[in-house]
Design a protein around this motif. Structure first.
Motif, PDB file in Angstrom:
ATOM      1  N   ILE A 295       0.845  -1.209   0.000  1.00  0.00           N
ATOM      2  CA  ILE A 295       0.000   0.000   0.000  1.00  0.00           C
ATOM      3  C   ILE A 295       0.875   1.253   0.000  1.00  0.00           C
ATOM      4  O   ILE A 295       0.654   2.198  -0.764  1.00  0.00           O
ATOM      5  N   LEU A 296       1.918   1.249   0.841  1.00  0.00           N
ATOM      6  CA  LEU A 296       2.753   2.445   0.980  1.00  0.00           C
ATOM      7  C   LEU A 296       3.582   2.706  -0.280  1.00  0.00           C
ATOM      8  O   LEU A 296       3.783   3.862  -0.666  1.00  0.00           O
ATOM      9  N   VAL A 297       4.032   1.621  -0.917  1.00  0.00           N
ATOM     10  CA  VAL A 297       4.799   1.787  -2.158  1.00  0.00           C
ATOM     11  C   VAL A 297       3.895   2.429  -3.225  1.00  0.00           C
ATOM     12  O   VAL A 297       4.310   3.340  -3.954  1.00  0.00           O
ATOM     13  N   ALA A 298       2.636   1.975  -3.282  1.00  0.00           N
ATOM     14  CA  ALA A 298       1.697   2.552  -4.263  1.00  0.00           C
ATOM     15  C   ALA A 298       1.468   4.038  -3.963  1.00  0.00           C
ATOM     16  O   ALA A 298       1.457   4.882  -4.872  1.00  0.00           O
ATOM     17  N   ARG A 299       1.316   4.373  -2.681  1.00  0.00           N
ATOM     18  CA  ARG A 299       1.117   5.789  -2.292  1.00  0.00           C
ATOM     19  C   ARG A 299       2.348   6.621  -2.635  1.00  0.00           C
ATOM     20  O   ARG A 299       2.262   7.764  -3.047  1.00  0.00           O
ATOM     21  N   HIS A 300       3.516   6.019  -2.422  1.00  0.00           N
ATOM     22  CA  HIS A 300       4.759   6.739  -2.723  1.00  0.00           C
ATOM     23  C   HIS A 300       4.849   7.021  -4.230  1.00  0.00           C
ATOM     24  O   HIS A 300       5.267   8.106  -4.645  1.00  0.00           O
ATOM     25  N   SER A 301       4.433   6.046  -5.040  1.00  0.00           N
ATOM     26  CA  SER A 301       4.472   6.250  -6.494  1.00  0.00           C
ATOM     27  C   SER A 301       3.574   7.419  -6.886  1.00  0.00           C
ATOM     28  O   SER A 301       3.939   8.242  -7.741  1.00  0.00           O
ATOM     29  N   GLU A 302       2.399   7.513  -6.252  1.00  0.00           N
ATOM     30  CA  GLU A 302       1.492   8.659  -6.541  1.00  0.00           C
ATOM     31  C   GLU A 302       2.167   9.966  -6.132  1.00  0.00           C
ATOM     32  O   GLU A 302       2.075  10.969  -6.841  1.00  0.00           O
ATOM     33  N   HIS A 303       2.843   9.958  -4.984  1.00  0.00           N
ATOM     34  CA  HIS A 303       3.518  11.154  -4.475  1.00  0.00           C
ATOM     35  C   HIS A 303       4.598  11.621  -5.456  1.00  0.00           C
ATOM     36  O   HIS A 303       4.735  12.815  -5.736  1.00  0.00           O
ATOM     37  N   ILE A 304       5.337  10.635  -6.008  1.00  0.00           N
ATOM     38  CA  ILE A 304       6.423  10.972  -6.945  1.00  0.00           C
ATOM     39  C   ILE A 304       5.851  11.623  -8.208  1.00  0.00           C
ATOM     40  O   ILE A 304       6.446  12.539  -8.769  1.00  0.00           O
ATOM     41  N   LYS A 305       4.657  11.155  -8.612  1.00  0.00           N
ATOM     42  CA  LYS A 305       4.057  11.670  -9.863  1.00  0.00           C
ATOM     43  C   LYS A 305       3.564  13.109  -9.719  1.00  0.00           C
ATOM     44  O   LYS A 305       3.363  13.798 -10.710  1.00  0.00           O
ATOM     45  N   LYS A 306       3.348  13.555  -8.467  1.00  0.00           N
ATOM     46  CA  LYS A 306       2.866  14.931  -8.272  1.00  0.00           C
ATOM     47  C   LYS A 306       3.921  15.906  -8.781  1.00  0.00           C
ATOM     48  O   LYS A 306       5.110  15.647  -8.647  1.00  0.00           O
ATOM     49  N   PRO A 307       3.506  17.070  -9.316  1.00  0.00           N
ATOM     50  CA  PRO A 307       4.483  18.013  -9.852  1.00  0.00           C
ATOM     51  C   PRO A 307       5.547  18.400  -8.830  1.00  0.00           C
ATOM     52  O   PRO A 307       6.709  18.501  -9.145  1.00  0.00           O
ATOM     53  N   SER A 308       5.148  18.624  -7.585  1.00  0.00           N
ATOM     54  CA  SER A 308       6.149  18.913  -6.565  1.00  0.00           C
ATOM     55  C   SER A 308       5.781  18.127  -5.328  1.00  0.00           C
ATOM     56  O   SER A 308       4.648  18.127  -4.892  1.00  0.00           O
ATOM     57  N   GLY A 309       6.781  17.432  -4.770  1.00  0.00           N
ATOM     58  CA  GLY A 309       6.522  16.660  -3.546  1.00  0.00           C
ATOM     59  C   GLY A 309       6.358  17.556  -2.336  1.00  0.00           C
ATOM     60  O   GLY A 309       5.984  17.106  -1.279  1.00  0.00           O
ATOM     61  N   ILE A 310       6.675  18.850  -2.473  1.00  0.00           N
ATOM     62  CA  ILE A 310       6.676  19.735  -1.304  1.00  0.00           C
ATOM     63  C   ILE A 310       5.253  20.246  -1.073  1.00  0.00           C
ATOM     64  O   ILE A 310       4.787  21.175  -1.711  1.00  0.00           O
TER      65      ILE A 310
END
Ligand code: PAZ
Length: 314
Positions: A295-310
């Motif tokens: 679950i967390l790896v999938a969430r992390h992948s979504e986070h990476i796809k966001k234009p800015s992680g900040i």
């Protein structure tokens, strides 16, 4: 001597600031670090085990926190399996990745003396041990596992700061999985007795200071683009989810994993803004960490796809 144009210098010290000299924009626009196959490297800092609070500088007595390190060790194995390089920040002597199956109090029961006088691992443990040795060696030799030990709250927070600031350049590809049980109270070093506290002096009257909340500092300053998961352990089921929700908002965490002392080995809740997912173990030999890490790896992948992680102020 090289003279810099005055507009590139800090007006007080005369030194260039990182923004002015282009250092900041260089790092902000640099492509992510890649592994040999050309895929961006994902690194997770897993913290595991409990911190101690020493009561004396030459420490004989200390306050401890509840944690065997099993969750951190199991999670590390599943993160490595998912392709992450893991920095395993762990309490000295706590449970280690790939060693979870070894018995702690009957270690010698695992072994026998063979006919030719060599030592052999008794069956049925041999298969498990062989698999664990193979996976452990592979993880270490290929650079997927770095182990950093701590004992005290002082060591833990200094190591976390050092790791977090080093991981800043990974931007959104970095992840923090903070499963360690961290002391809320401590005795400042300068207030601490230097030598062993003497019982002849009567009852002990000691004031503990509150440990500063570091999670928000991690999110805002040390590694602002990283994906951050913290854990919340409570003994009262009625306040658990509410406390997890509060921790998420207050510390800017992307996910809080909530668990209750009575059931923490069998069940956790993954809390994100607006969503709660229960993860359960399917039996004694099944690690709930397997599904949790998925679950967390999938969430992390979504986070990476966001234009800015900040997104600390979202
Ligand atoms: O290390 P362990 O497997 O015995 O226990 C794990 C845990 C309960 C310490 C962890 O899941 C956790 O909740 N850590 C954070 C504890 C806290 O609220 O400080």
């Amino acid at each position: 001597m090289i003279y810099l144009p005055t507009k590139l210098m800090d007006s007080k010290s005369g030194m260039e600031t990182p923004q002015e000299s282009g250092v900041e924009s260089f790092f902000n626009s640099a492509p992510p670090l890649k592994d040999q196959s050309g895929k961006p490297i994902r690194v997770v800092c897993v913290t595991s085990g409990g911190t101690t609070v020493p009561l004396e500088q030459r420490c004989v007595r200390y306050i401890d926190n509840f944690s065997s390190g099993n969750r951190g060790a199991a999670s590390t194995e599943y993160f490595v399996k998912a392709g992450y390089a893991v920095i395993f920040v762990h309490r000295r002597g706590s449970c280690q990745p790939y060693c979870r199956y070894l018995p702690q109090d009957s270690f010698l029961d695992f072994f026998d003396i063979a006919e030719n006088s060599t030592i052999k691992v008794c069956e049925p443990h041999g298969t498990v041990v062989k698999g664990a040795i193979r996976d452990y060696r592979k993880a270490v030799e290929e650079g997927f596992l770095l182990k950093l030990p701590f004992t005290t709250i002082f060591e833990y927070l200094q190591i976390l700061q050092m790791v977090a600031t080093s991981m800043r350049c990974l931007k959104s590809h970095g992840m923090f999985y903070l499963a360690a049980a961290v002391s809320d109270f401590y005795v400042p070093w300068e207030n601490m007795a230097k030598h062993k506290i003497q019982s002849a002096e009567g009852p002990l009257d000691m004031r503990l200071n509150q440990v500063p909340k570091m999670l928000l500092v991690l999110r805002k300053e040390w590694a602002p683009a990283a994906f951050c998961i913290s854990f919340k352990l409570e003994t009262d089921p009625d306040i658990l989810l509410q406390k997890a929700d509060m921790a998420m908002r207050k510390h800017g965490m992307h996910v809080v994993v909530a668990n209750e002392l009575a059931t923490y080995k069998r069940e956790v809740s993954v809390v994100t803004s607006g969503e709660k997912t229960r993860v359960c173990s399917h039996g004694q030999d099944h690690d709930l960490e397997e599904e949790l890490i998925d679950i967390l790896v999938a969430r992390h992948s979504e986070h990476i796809k966001k234009p800015s992680g900040i997104d600390v102020n979202e």
